[in-house]
Design an enzyme around this catalytic site. Structure first.
Site, PDB file in Angstrom:
ATOM      1  N   CYS A   2       0.849  -1.192   0.000  1.00 18.86           N
ATOM      2  CA  CYS A   2       0.000   0.000   0.000  1.00 18.86           C
ATOM      3  C   CYS A   2       0.883   1.240   0.000  1.00 18.86           C
ATOM      4  O   CYS A   2       2.055   1.188   0.309  1.00 18.86           O
ATOM      5  CB  CYS A   2      -0.872   0.012   1.257  1.00 18.86           C
ATOM      6  N   ARG A  27       3.706   1.167  -7.006  1.00 16.78           N
ATOM      7  CA  ARG A  27       3.760   0.156  -5.934  1.00 16.78           C
ATOM      8  C   ARG A  27       2.637  -0.869  -6.098  1.00 16.78           C
ATOM      9  O   ARG A  27       2.624  -1.895  -5.422  1.00 16.78           O
ATOM     10  CB  ARG A  27       3.647   0.816  -4.560  1.00 16.78           C
ATOM     11  N   TRP A  75      -3.135  -2.174  -1.470  1.00 17.86           N
ATOM     12  CA  TRP A  75      -2.797  -3.453  -2.101  1.00 17.86           C
ATOM     13  C   TRP A  75      -3.425  -4.514  -1.200  1.00 17.86           C
ATOM     14  O   TRP A  75      -2.937  -4.779  -0.105  1.00 17.86           O
ATOM     15  CB  TRP A  75      -1.290  -3.607  -2.188  1.00 17.86           C
ATOM     16  N   ASN A  99      -0.490   0.846   6.031  1.00 18.22           N
ATOM     17  CA  ASN A  99       0.221  -0.074   5.149  1.00 18.22           C
ATOM     18  C   ASN A  99       0.820  -1.141   6.050  1.00 18.22           C
ATOM     19  O   ASN A  99       1.577  -0.818   6.962  1.00 18.22           O
ATOM     20  CB  ASN A  99       1.341   0.663   4.391  1.00 18.22           C
ATOM     21  N   GLY A 100       0.443  -2.392   5.838  1.00 17.76           N
ATOM     22  CA  GLY A 100       1.029  -3.460   6.652  1.00 17.76           C
ATOM     23  C   GLY A 100      -0.019  -4.471   7.045  1.00 17.76           C
ATOM     24  O   GLY A 100      -1.077  -4.569   6.421  1.00 17.76           O
ATOM     25  N   GLU A 481      15.628 -22.900 -11.889  1.00 17.97           N
ATOM     26  CA  GLU A 481      15.310 -21.472 -11.750  1.00 17.97           C
ATOM     27  C   GLU A 481      16.522 -20.617 -12.109  1.00 17.97           C
ATOM     28  O   GLU A 481      16.394 -19.603 -12.797  1.00 17.97           O
ATOM     29  CB  GLU A 481      14.832 -21.171 -10.339  1.00 17.97           C
ATOM     30  N   LYS A 485      16.420 -17.861 -15.112  1.00 14.29           N
ATOM     31  CA  LYS A 485      16.756 -16.446 -14.908  1.00 14.29           C
ATOM     32  C   LYS A 485      17.834 -15.983 -15.880  1.00 14.29           C
ATOM     33  O   LYS A 485      17.768 -14.892 -16.449  1.00 14.29           O
ATOM     34  CB  LYS A 485      17.202 -16.249 -13.456  1.00 14.29           C
ATOM     35  N   GLU A 488      16.153 -15.713 -19.357  1.00 11.25           N
ATOM     36  CA  GLU A 488      15.162 -14.652 -19.588  1.00 11.25           C
ATOM     37  C   GLU A 488      15.767 -13.259 -19.393  1.00 11.25           C
ATOM     38  O   GLU A 488      15.211 -12.271 -19.870  1.00 11.25           O
ATOM     39  CB  GLU A 488      13.924 -14.845 -18.717  1.00 11.25           C
ATOM     40  N   HIS A 504      23.647 -39.568 -18.126  1.00 11.10           N
ATOM     41  CA  HIS A 504      22.747 -40.194 -19.121  1.00 11.10           C
ATOM     42  C   HIS A 504      22.701 -39.407 -20.414  1.00 11.10           C
ATOM     43  O   HIS A 504      21.701 -39.444 -21.131  1.00 11.10           O
ATOM     44  CB  HIS A 504      21.345 -40.313 -18.505  1.00 11.10           C
ATOM     45  N   LYS A 603       4.784  -9.749 -17.883  1.00 12.68           N
ATOM     46  CA  LYS A 603       4.720 -10.067 -16.456  1.00 12.68           C
ATOM     47  C   LYS A 603       3.631 -11.091 -16.185  1.00 12.68           C
ATOM     48  O   LYS A 603       3.728 -11.906 -15.288  1.00 12.68           O
ATOM     49  CB  LYS A 603       4.439  -8.794 -15.639  1.00 12.68           C
TER      50      LYS A 603
HETATM   51  C1  AGP Z   1       9.422 -15.763 -14.049  1.00  9.47           C
HETATM   52  O1  AGP Z   1      10.655 -15.051 -13.977  1.00  9.47           O
HETATM   53  C2  AGP Z   1       8.860 -15.730 -15.428  1.00  9.47           C
HETATM   54  N1  AGP Z   1       8.621 -14.358 -15.757  1.00  9.47           N
HETATM   55  C3  AGP Z   1       7.687 -16.674 -15.698  1.00  9.47           C
HETATM   56  O2  AGP Z   1       8.241 -17.952 -15.818  1.00  9.47           O
HETATM   57  C4  AGP Z   1       6.532 -16.751 -14.670  1.00  9.47           C
HETATM   58  O3  AGP Z   1       6.987 -17.377 -13.514  1.00  9.47           O
HETATM   59  C5  AGP Z   1       5.413 -17.612 -15.283  1.00  9.47           C
HETATM   60  O4  AGP Z   1       4.926 -16.949 -16.415  1.00  9.47           O
HETATM   61  C6  AGP Z   1       4.274 -17.899 -14.304  1.00  9.47           C
HETATM   62  O5  AGP Z   1       3.674 -16.697 -13.929  1.00  9.47           O
HETATM   63  P1  AGP Z   1       2.638 -16.721 -12.695  1.00  9.47           P
HETATM   64  O6  AGP Z   1       3.403 -17.121 -11.476  1.00  9.47           O
HETATM   65  O7  AGP Z   1       2.130 -15.321 -12.629  1.00  9.47           O
HETATM   66  O8  AGP Z   1       1.561 -17.713 -13.017  1.00  9.47           O
END
Ligand code: AGP
Length: 608
Positions: A2, A27, A75, A99-100, A481, A485, A488, A504, A603
């Protein structure tokens, strides 16, 4: 999170506060409101949705005489993003923005209701406002009543309060949530973040936990919440421009959100431990039976969270758990067992594949549970129950603190279900809760050194054509992961692989130009992981071993070891994760990539 802003001075306060809220929009929020005193009357105007909805309501009112106001962008954490849940909340002549998380609000809601107070919202903030009003006594200054109420509140807060009878005064306080004083000429501000008042003043006082403040147009006083003794504070001059102010001085939102992970962990745990901190409580699941089986379904980074938690759910809670990629699950005819619970994980709550998979699970009459970071998002509106990760909005496309919070909540779930089943070894729960309590501060302390090491490794490896990330057990999803990272953010081909699978086939890729980041934590698989490291090294592949102290345990002169702070059991992952995030961040910045908005990515992937 928030956003809060309070203004008292010589300008029309309502437009100053609304503009300040606009500068806090980054935010993330889902409702907004403003409180102000005009003609000796306290007015509160609120609206669900974006600020434009609040502005439309204000446009029809005469609001230009007020010279002090408090404003809020919410939020949602407790309670849906509706107008009735929006702040400010009122109690008599008071209005308050917050906020909190007010953890122990239920007990005070019941107490205040027994004293005749009627609540109109689902929020803990309305309870806090009523608690302040309840503490008021004839002749007692509002500062004292406000402090008394805050001393009773458990949890994180940044709050601002106004009273109809003191129209030019604003009271504010903080604990574990940011709050700043902006000092102007004949005007003063309080706010969650610098952008709210940056156009008007660069003179700032950073409030600390346990401090309470009273401001008027010509004065500001900061007191200790504990005993209201005045506290001397120094002012700071801010040189940031607006955009860097929104990033809190960090170069990118991603870096800011990596460094917000300790806060995200603390916020995730807020309200999920009992008062004595001896047990996990998940109110959202109190009335639900223990799942006989779990089917975790997610995409991308959220899928990695599910993979990471699977061994905990099976070992601690004895729940057979299967983790699936949503885009695969949705296109086969899945066989779901009676009572099998579908647990969908999604930061955004809008991912099309995950939503489609959820709908299939519902068609199969599965109980459904969502783990999500966005209140009121599509997925949360279609599951039987929702557990919010409370990580605050994640601006950067690359998911960092959201994953950290997903892992944390899944770990709490495994403890919670293990508690209920009675399958946790004796003494295990206190040990786990003690380690969790110390985690935010330990991670906070570790992050700067992790970034320094990540930067050094990025300088060395950011120009390679490809790289491996290898791990076993819970390090395997972390390796996936880490590779995701790098892909991407720096657009380098990076492959996450189960370390035990190298022999393998993939080991054929090893050559001097192909480095392997190998996760070798001091866990039960340490010697196996070390053997995999030796396999790679024996074939001339450069190895970067991420391992816990002491380094000597690798018993080989591994040229590149990255010492990651050790932690209790699976909490090791909360230190390996930021190390991998920071490496990908440093590599991407070194290569000049668009860190917060990588090419081709969104996103929230709302399309197939
Ligand atoms: C994460 O860095 C990526 N941008 C992507 O893999 C993301 O995790 C995936 O699209 C799932 O998104 P969500 O958690 O909003 O469902």
């Amino acid at each position: 999170m928030c956003g809060i802003i309070g203004y008292t001075g010589h300008r029309p306060a309502v437009p100053v506060v609304v503009e300040g809220l606009k500068r806090l929009e980054y935010r993330g929020y889902d409702s907004a409101g403003i409180g102000f005193v005009q003609n000796q009357d306290l007015h509160v105007v609120r609206a669900a949705g974006k600020l434009v909805n609040l502005e439309e309501k204000l446009a029809s009112l005469d609001v230009f005489l007020a010279t002090s106001a408090v404003g809020h962008t919410r939020w949602a954490t407790h309670g849906a993003p509706t107008e009735s849940n929006a702040h400010p909340h009122r109690a008599g002549s008071l209005c308050l923005v917050h906020n909190g998380i007010f953890e122990n609000y239920e007990e005070y809601r019941r107490l205040l209701q027994s004293r005749g107070h009627v609540f109109s919202s689902e929020t803990e903030t309305e309870v806090l406002t009523a608690l302040v009003a309840d503490e008021r006594k004839p002749g007692l200054p509002l500062l004292d009543a406000f402090a008394r109420a805050l001393r009773k509140a458990h949890g994180a807060y940044a709050v601002a309060l106004m009273d109809q009878s003191e129209p030019d005064a604003i009271y504010a306080a903080r604990r574990s949530a940011p709050l700043l004083l902006g000092i102007g000429a004949g005007e003063n501000y309080v706010a969650s973040d610098i952008p709210a008042f940056l156009p008007y003043t660069r003179n700032v006082v950073f409030l600390e936990d346990g401090e309470i403040i009273r401001i008027t147009p010509s004065s500001w006083q900061i007191f200790s919440l504990e005993d209201l003794r005045p506290l001397p504070k120094s002012t700071h001059h801010i040189n940031w421009d607006m955009q860097s102010a929104q990033k809190g001085g960090f170069r990118h939102f991603m870096l800011k959100e990596i460094f917000e992970q300790p806060r995200a962990i603390a916020d995730c745990m807020a309200g999920r431990l009992n008062a004595a901190h001896t047990a996990v409580v998940i109110p959202e699941l109190e009335s639900s039976p223990l799942p006989p089986r779990l089917r975790i379904i997610a995409c991308g980074t959220s899928f990695h969270a599910g993979l990471w938690a699977m061994p905990l759910l099976e070992e601690w809670a004895r729940i057979p758990t299967c983790v699936e990629i949503a885009s695969e699950f949705r296109y086969r005819n899945p066989l779901l067992m009676p009572g099998e619970t579908a647990l969908v994980i999604s930061q955004s709550g809008e991912t099309a594949d995950t939503l489609a998979a959820l709908r299939i699970a519902r068609e199969c009459r599965c109980p459904t549970l969502a783990l999500c970071n966005v209140v009121g998002s599509s997925i949360t509106r279609e599951t039987d129950a929702v557990i919010y990760t409370q990580a605050g909005p994640e601006i950067s496309v690359a998911s960092t603190k959201a994953l950290c919070s997903q892992m944390l909540v899944l770990l709490l779930l495994a403890l919670y279900w293990g508690q209920r089943r009675g399958s946790l070894p004796s003494g295990f729960l206190p040990e786990a809760l003690q380690a969790l309590a110390a985690l935010p501060a330990q991670l906070e302390a570790a992050l700067p050194a992790l970034q320094t090491e990540a930067r050094a490794l990025a300088q060395k490896y950011a120009s390679v054509a490809g790289m491996f990330f290898l791990g076993r057990g819970q390090s395997y999803p972390l390796a996936l992961e880490g590779a995701l990272k790098v892909k991407e953010l720096s657009y380098i081909h990076a492959e996450g692989y189960a370390a035990g699978e190298m022999k393998h086939g993939p080991i054929a890729l090893i050559e001097p130009e192909f480095p392997s980041f190998i996760l070798v934590p001091h866990d039960s698989l340490f010697t196996k992981s070390r053997s995999n490291l030796e396999e790679v090294q024996a074939r001339g592949g450069p190895v970067i071993a991420l391992t816990n102290p002491p380094k000597s345990d690798l018993n080989l002169a591994v040229p590149q070891t990255w010492i990651i702070p050790d932690a209790w059991g699976p909490l090791k992952g909360f230190f390996f994760l930021p190390a991998l995030q920071l490496f990908s961040y440093e590599a991407a910045t070194r290569l000049g990539k668009d860190v917060d908005q990588p090419r081709n990515l969104a996103k929230s992937v709302t399309v197939e």
